[in-house]
Write a protein that holds these residues in place. Structure first.
Motif, mmCIF file in Angstrom:
data_model
loop_
_atom_site.group_PDB
_atom_site.id
_atom_site.type_symbol
_atom_site.label_atom_id
_atom_site.label_comp_id
_atom_site.label_asym_id
_atom_site.label_seq_id
_atom_site.Cartn_x
_atom_site.Cartn_y
_atom_site.Cartn_z
ATOM 1 N N GLN A 66 0.958 -1.282 0.021
ATOM 2 C CA GLN A 66 0.359 0.000 0.184
ATOM 3 C C GLN A 66 1.076 0.939 -0.167
ATOM 4 O OE1 GLN A 66 -2.561 0.201 3.888
ATOM 5 N NE2 GLN A 66 -0.410 -0.972 4.534
ATOM 6 N N LEU A 67 0.037 1.868 -0.692
ATOM 7 C CA LEU A 67 1.240 3.338 -0.903
ATOM 8 C C LEU A 67 1.214 4.105 0.972
ATOM 9 C CD1 LEU A 67 2.362 4.925 -3.385
ATOM 10 C CD2 LEU A 67 0.340 6.246 -3.238
ATOM 11 N N VAL A 68 2.106 4.899 1.310
ATOM 12 C CA VAL A 68 2.431 5.373 2.849
ATOM 13 C C VAL A 68 3.736 6.007 2.594
ATOM 14 C CG1 VAL A 68 3.105 5.008 4.842
ATOM 15 C CG2 VAL A 68 1.949 2.903 4.022
ATOM 16 N N ASP A 69 2.724 7.436 2.091
ATOM 17 C CA ASP A 69 4.010 8.731 2.524
ATOM 18 C C ASP A 69 4.704 8.334 1.288
ATOM 19 O OD1 ASP A 69 2.957 9.981 4.291
ATOM 20 O OD2 ASP A 69 4.826 8.448 6.033
ATOM 21 N N GLY A 70 4.160 8.070 -0.283
ATOM 22 C CA GLY A 70 5.084 7.727 -1.342
ATOM 23 C C GLY A 70 5.185 6.634 -1.665
ATOM 24 N N ARG A 71 5.487 5.948 -0.715
ATOM 25 C CA ARG A 71 6.649 4.844 -0.982
ATOM 26 C C ARG A 71 5.666 3.411 -0.999
ATOM 27 N NH1 ARG A 71 11.478 3.904 -0.010
ATOM 28 N NH2 ARG A 71 10.961 1.682 1.166
ATOM 29 N N TRP A 72 6.321 2.712 -1.677
ATOM 30 C CA TRP A 72 4.914 0.934 -1.372
ATOM 31 C C TRP A 72 5.816 0.338 -0.027
ATOM 32 C CZ3 TRP A 72 0.770 1.318 -3.771
ATOM 33 C CH2 TRP A 72 0.759 2.036 -5.405
ATOM 34 N N GLU A 73 4.417 0.225 0.853
ATOM 35 C CA GLU A 73 4.780 -0.385 2.046
ATOM 36 C C GLU A 73 4.555 -1.426 2.299
ATOM 37 O OE1 GLU A 73 7.470 0.062 4.246
ATOM 38 O OE2 GLU A 73 7.649 2.584 3.891
ATOM 39 N N MET A 102 4.672 -5.112 -10.911
ATOM 40 C CA MET A 102 5.948 -6.014 -9.994
ATOM 41 C C MET A 102 6.862 -4.929 -9.458
ATOM 42 S SD MET A 102 6.769 -9.011 -10.987
ATOM 43 C CE MET A 102 8.683 -9.221 -10.966
ATOM 44 N N ARG A 103 6.708 -3.778 -10.057
ATOM 45 C CA ARG A 103 7.060 -2.785 -9.759
ATOM 46 C C ARG A 103 7.336 -1.901 -8.164
ATOM 47 N NH1 ARG A 103 10.787 -0.500 -13.064
ATOM 48 N NH2 ARG A 103 10.253 -1.007 -15.540
ATOM 49 N N ASP A 104 5.631 -1.863 -8.728
ATOM 50 C CA ASP A 104 5.047 -1.875 -7.068
ATOM 51 C C ASP A 104 3.883 -2.773 -6.185
ATOM 52 O OD1 ASP A 104 2.012 -1.979 -8.146
ATOM 53 O OD2 ASP A 104 2.202 -0.174 -9.369
ATOM 54 N N SER A 105 4.102 -3.945 -6.291
ATOM 55 C CA SER A 105 3.399 -5.488 -5.493
ATOM 56 C C SER A 105 4.633 -6.459 -5.773
ATOM 57 C CB SER A 105 2.440 -5.315 -6.366
ATOM 58 O OG SER A 105 1.316 -4.520 -6.545
ATOM 59 N N ILE A 106 5.453 -6.605 -6.344
ATOM 60 C CA ILE A 106 6.680 -7.703 -5.545
ATOM 61 C C ILE A 106 7.690 -7.430 -4.994
ATOM 62 C CG2 ILE A 106 7.812 -9.472 -7.084
ATOM 63 C CD1 ILE A 106 4.391 -10.442 -5.997
ATOM 64 N N LEU A 107 8.434 -6.200 -6.014
ATOM 65 C CA LEU A 107 10.092 -5.605 -5.646
ATOM 66 C C LEU A 107 10.248 -5.290 -4.406
ATOM 67 C CD1 LEU A 107 10.944 -4.436 -8.969
ATOM 68 C CD2 LEU A 107 10.963 -6.680 -8.294
ATOM 69 N N PRO A 108 8.807 -4.410 -4.294
ATOM 70 C CA PRO A 108 8.703 -3.766 -2.280
ATOM 71 C C PRO A 108 9.096 -4.606 -1.648
ATOM 72 C CG PRO A 108 7.262 -2.152 -3.828
ATOM 73 C CD PRO A 108 7.468 -3.449 -4.448
ATOM 74 N N ILE A 109 8.538 -6.142 -1.951
ATOM 75 C CA ILE A 109 8.343 -7.256 -0.928
ATOM 76 C C ILE A 109 9.268 -7.463 -0.842
ATOM 77 C CG2 ILE A 109 7.003 -9.200 -0.012
ATOM 78 C CD1 ILE A 109 5.525 -7.421 0.363
#
Ligand SMILES: [Zn+2]
Length: 283
Positions: free
Chosen positions: A125-132, A162-169
């Motif tokens: 989820q988007l928190v302060d501009g970052r995908w957490e 992939m960029r916003d939902s897999i790579l941050p994990i």
């Protein structure tokens, strides 16, 4: 279904949204004459009076005696996506999850049947501009063939999901790569179902003699239980997807195994029965 008991397991359907689309969206090769023989059981839950089909976006929350598992995480809020309806969504998914009795920090495992954007979104989820990570205490289980398929791509070719939902994990170190023999608590194991994507993988649940399979996109629409040869344009390898689905329908026809469709609107859970050489779902 909202909730289904399988022995010691409880499975809940947590909805993100219902999405009506023309049947050609998935089945450009088919027309009304193909669906019409099935209208009697497809309407009104799965085909609307205006002949559009309804795709449900939902997660399944599986509670074992020891763990809480989320299978598939829908589209997610705040995304930039190919379909305008999926862009910058603001749904109440997390509220629906809480209403089902689960807070994000209680989730122990997350499994995505594949890495398309409508199955991985709430990983983050988007928190302060970052995908957490949405589920900070969870281990995200990445099925090896699917993970390796996408990670082989040059970085500039990676899809937005992939960029916003897999790579941050991956960057947060919250993932484990698992193989097809992975099992959890003697009641959840993987059932590889390749074709829609190379590493597509369904989830098989079993407890005290009760069984169910969460389909992912191995079956998009209930009509494909009756017509497993109907390929969708969303499958990377349509021929393999048809072969996998046909074998699946034959394997579970006339058994007590519940089929939990990842895009089936309520009532969502069916059995497969055969009649006169044809199969159809019974909800
Ligand atoms: Zn899907």
């Amino acid at each position: 279904m909202k909730s289904l008991r399988l022995g010691a397991l409880e499975v809940q359907r947590v909805e993100e949204m219902l999405w009506p689309v023309p049947t050609e969206f998935l089945f450009p090769q088919l027309g009304e004459q193909d669906f019409a023989p099935h209208y009697g059981w497809l309407q009104p839950d799965f085909i609307l009076p205006d002949k559009r089909m309804v795709l449900s976006m939902h997660s399944f929350v599986v509670r074992t005696p020891h763990h809480t598992v989320v299978v598939d995480t829908c589209i997610g809020n705040d995304r930039e996506r190919h379909y305008p309806d999926w862009c910058r969504m603001q749904t109440q998914f997390l509220g629906n999850l809480r209403a089902a009795g689960v807070t994000p920090d209680q989730v122990d495992y997350v499994f995505c049947t594949h890495f398309h954007s409508d199955h991985v979104g709430w990983n983050t989820q988007l928190v302060d501009g970052r995908w957490e990570p949405t589920f900070p205490n969870a281990r995200y289980l990445f099925y090896r063939p699917e993970f390796e398929h996408w990670m082989r791509m040059p970085e500039q070719d990676l899809p937005p999901a992939m960029r916003d939902s897999i790579l941050p994990i991956a960057e947060a170190g919250l993932y484990d790569v698992v193989d097809g023999d992975f099992a959890l608590d003697d009641c959840l194991h993987l059932e590889p179902t390749p074709g829609h994507t190379p590493g597509h993988c369904s989830v098989h649940l079993t407890s005290q003699g009760a069984e169910a399979v969460i389909t992912g996109d191995m079956i998009h629409h209930p009509a494909q239980v009756a017509e497993p040869q109907w390929a969708t344009r969303a499958c990377l390898d349509p021929a393999q997807a048809v072969a996998t689905r046909t074998a699946f329908v034959q394997r579970y026809a006339d058994t007590d195994v519940r089929v939990l469709g990842t895009h089936f609107p309520a009532p969502t859970a069916c059995r497969i029965v055969s009649q006169g050489g044809k199969t159809r779902p019974v909800f």
